[in-house]
Design a protein around this motif. Sequence first.
Motif, short mmCIF file in Angstrom:
data_model
loop_
_atom_site.label_atom_id
_atom_site.label_comp_id
_atom_site.label_asym_id
_atom_site.label_seq_id
_atom_site.Cartn_x
_atom_site.Cartn_y
_atom_site.Cartn_z
N GLN A 109 117.18 -23.05 9.01
CA GLN A 109 117.99 -23.19 9.45
C GLN A 109 118.64 -22.32 11.02
O GLN A 109 118.66 -23.52 12.17
N ASN A 113 118.56 -24.42 14.50
CA ASN A 113 119.61 -24.18 15.47
C ASN A 113 118.85 -23.63 16.53
O ASN A 113 119.05 -23.49 17.84
N ASN A 118 123.14 -26.20 18.49
CA ASN A 118 124.22 -26.02 17.43
C ASN A 118 124.85 -27.68 17.50
O ASN A 118 125.26 -28.21 15.96
N SER A 119 125.28 -28.18 18.19
CA SER A 119 125.48 -29.76 18.48
C SER A 119 124.73 -30.73 18.58
O SER A 119 124.00 -30.55 18.39
N SER A 216 122.71 -33.10 13.15
CA SER A 216 123.06 -31.38 14.12
C SER A 216 122.62 -30.43 11.57
O SER A 216 122.44 -31.65 11.36
N SER A 217 122.71 -29.47 11.82
CA SER A 217 122.44 -28.81 11.02
C SER A 217 123.93 -29.36 9.07
O SER A 217 122.95 -28.79 8.10
#
Length: 297
Positions: A109, A113, A118-119, A216-217
Amino acid sequence: MNWSLLVQLLANGLIVGMLYGVVAMCFVLIYKSTQVVNFAQGEFLVLGAWVCLWFITDMQMPFIVAFLFTLVFMTLFGIMIQVVILRPLIGEPVVSVIMVTIGLSIFLQALMNWIFGNSAERFPQVFETESVNVAGLNVESAYLMSLVMSVLIMGGFYLFFRFSKYGLAMRATAFNQQTAQSLGISVRQVFALAWAISAIVSGVAGIIIGMVNSVSSSLAIIGIKVFPAVILGGLDSIVGAVIGGIIIGLLENFAEFVDGQFLNWGNLFTIAPFYVLIIILMIKPYGLFGTKDIERI
């Protein structure tokens, strides 16, 4: 009651449920081969989606080429994870290996990132039309791709385990590792193959889900959502994983319909699978198709 909406949601739930079933098979594959639950499975999905998107946007590859390159990358990644991180832990307590997969989840993670940001980002348009009409239902093209890929992967799993030499070796290792070793099967190779297949399939699922939503995450939550399907079907049953995934997919969308039409709670879509999981496990603790362990004293 809006019956057309219900049918639409159930159709989407069936397609998404088959994709859940495919991801659930990855959990079962690793568990049957290594007796380990991989809590980093959701991050595998995110990584596959990000890598494919990077090939398309930064390397200017066509989608098909980027897709194939992503499969190669995920194969090497799965083997590397098993060889570098997990192979030294062979013979250690299972709980230690599970904690390592949790640590791997957190590490991946943070790494993704840092590399990708993060977007959320969307895939460029892959299909000429975003949705098609099938029997009066409006189905997204990515969902149709999901359905086709899910069927192909499930068929590939069946043929692989039923007829291939490595598939038979994996079945023997899942049944009894010591017996498999005595027959000349390399358990280390089986472990590496299991993680490679799991990474490939997870990458495919991540790409498809990323095409429907965005990358995304937050895609990693799929790993948590699929876990009820794994437990529901039985942690050591491939067939149970598929059926459990379909049940969870249908249940999620039916809960969304009931919530939107009658209850208006706002979160039934998220929590309904876990409630049903608890109820079923109270009746069948080993899941619908899991093998019951019998201990003799």
